[in-house]
Design a protein around this motif. Structure first.
Motif, PDB file in Angstrom:
ATOM      1  N   SER A  67     -92.212 -38.299 -32.985  1.00  0.00           N
ATOM      2  CA  SER A  67     -91.320 -37.168 -33.219  1.00  0.00           C
ATOM      3  C   SER A  67     -90.947 -37.151 -34.699  1.00  0.00           C
ATOM      4  CB  SER A  67     -90.067 -37.265 -32.341  1.00  0.00           C
ATOM      5  OG  SER A  67     -89.336 -38.431 -32.649  1.00  0.00           O
ATOM      6  N   GLU A  68     -90.413 -36.039 -35.132  1.00  0.00           N
ATOM      7  CA  GLU A  68     -90.087 -35.884 -36.556  1.00  0.00           C
ATOM      8  C   GLU A  68     -88.774 -35.130 -36.717  1.00  0.00           C
ATOM      9  OE1 GLU A  68     -91.959 -33.304 -40.187  1.00  0.00           O
ATOM     10  OE2 GLU A  68     -93.355 -34.520 -39.027  1.00  0.00           O
ATOM     11  N   THR A  69     -88.019 -35.510 -37.729  1.00  0.00           N
ATOM     12  CA  THR A  69     -86.777 -34.801 -38.035  1.00  0.00           C
ATOM     13  C   THR A  69     -86.512 -34.855 -39.540  1.00  0.00           C
ATOM     14  OG1 THR A  69     -84.460 -34.548 -37.392  1.00  0.00           O
ATOM     15  CG2 THR A  69     -85.247 -36.799 -37.717  1.00  0.00           C
ATOM     16  N   TRP A  70     -85.765 -33.906 -40.043  1.00  0.00           N
ATOM     17  CA  TRP A  70     -85.312 -33.868 -41.426  1.00  0.00           C
ATOM     18  C   TRP A  70     -83.876 -34.369 -41.451  1.00  0.00           C
ATOM     19  CZ3 TRP A  70     -86.397 -33.734 -46.336  1.00  0.00           C
ATOM     20  CH2 TRP A  70     -85.468 -33.286 -47.277  1.00  0.00           C
ATOM     21  N   ILE A  71     -83.602 -35.358 -42.288  1.00  0.00           N
ATOM     22  CA  ILE A  71     -82.243 -35.891 -42.425  1.00  0.00           C
ATOM     23  C   ILE A  71     -81.640 -35.286 -43.683  1.00  0.00           C
ATOM     24  CG2 ILE A  71     -80.822 -37.960 -42.616  1.00  0.00           C
ATOM     25  CD1 ILE A  71     -83.205 -39.485 -41.334  1.00  0.00           C
ATOM     26  N   GLU A  72     -80.849 -34.264 -43.489  1.00  0.00           N
ATOM     27  CA  GLU A  72     -80.298 -33.496 -44.613  1.00  0.00           C
ATOM     28  C   GLU A  72     -79.487 -34.374 -45.558  1.00  0.00           C
ATOM     29  OE1 GLU A  72     -79.628 -30.467 -47.159  1.00  0.00           O
ATOM     30  OE2 GLU A  72     -80.868 -30.266 -45.363  1.00  0.00           O
ATOM     31  N   TYR A  91     -87.495 -37.048 -44.643  1.00  0.00           N
ATOM     32  CA  TYR A  91     -88.088 -36.855 -43.324  1.00  0.00           C
ATOM     33  C   TYR A  91     -88.141 -38.203 -42.630  1.00  0.00           C
ATOM     34  CZ  TYR A  91     -89.781 -32.199 -44.537  1.00  0.00           C
ATOM     35  OH  TYR A  91     -89.865 -30.876 -44.890  1.00  0.00           O
ATOM     36  N   GLU A  92     -87.903 -38.188 -41.328  1.00  0.00           N
ATOM     37  CA  GLU A  92     -88.101 -39.376 -40.507  1.00  0.00           C
ATOM     38  C   GLU A  92     -89.135 -39.033 -39.448  1.00  0.00           C
ATOM     39  OE1 GLU A  92     -85.105 -42.158 -38.193  1.00  0.00           O
ATOM     40  OE2 GLU A  92     -85.756 -40.453 -36.969  1.00  0.00           O
ATOM     41  N   TYR A 120     -90.005 -43.107 -43.318  1.00  0.00           N
ATOM     42  CA  TYR A 120     -89.157 -42.247 -44.148  1.00  0.00           C
ATOM     43  C   TYR A 120     -89.945 -41.795 -45.372  1.00  0.00           C
ATOM     44  CZ  TYR A 120     -85.346 -43.796 -41.237  1.00  0.00           C
ATOM     45  OH  TYR A 120     -84.543 -44.045 -40.156  1.00  0.00           O
ATOM     46  N   GLU A 168     -89.869 -46.277 -37.787  1.00  0.00           N
ATOM     47  CA  GLU A 168     -89.336 -45.084 -38.432  1.00  0.00           C
ATOM     48  C   GLU A 168     -89.924 -44.985 -39.837  1.00  0.00           C
ATOM     49  OE1 GLU A 168     -85.228 -46.131 -38.361  1.00  0.00           O
ATOM     50  OE2 GLU A 168     -84.984 -45.619 -36.247  1.00  0.00           O
TER      51      GLU A 168
END
Length: 106
Positions: A85-90, A95-96, A59, A57
């Motif tokens: 894969s990618e996601t935004w951790i609010e 970003y992860e 970050y 992961e």
């Protein structure tokens, strides 16, 4: 696990297994890695071939293509097929980017 640590060292970013201790997280970019599952092969009612699922992961506080390329270059050097894969951790404002792959257990 030794091969995985070798890979993590080659990437050259700060890393920890699963998470950094409270208050000890470095400034981004940094990596957490873990082995959440196994996908072992059975024969004769026993584990014949051990395989672990690995997550790396990444970050970052902004999209960091150079950090992603560093990870991908090392994985490619080791002939590792990965999914990304990618996601935004609010809540963390990070970003992860997740790299998932399987690795033989020696």
């Amino acid at each position: 696990m030794e091969k995985l640590i070798e890979i993590m060292n080659k990437i050259g970013l700060p890393f920890a297994y699963d998470h950094f201790a409270e208050g000890e997280s470095p400034d981004p970019p940094f990596i957490c890695y873990l082995s959440p599952n196994s996908d072992n092969f059975a024969a004769d009612g026993k584990v014949y071939y051990k395989v672990n699922e690995i997550h790396i992961e990444l970050y970052t506080d902004c999209k960091d293509l150079s950090a992603e390329h560093r990870i991908e270059a090392v994985l490619d050097q080791h002939g590792i097929f990965y999914e990304k894969s990618e996601t935004w951790i609010e809540s963390e404002k990070l970003y992860e980017v997740l790299y998932s792959f399987e690795m033989e257990v020696n």
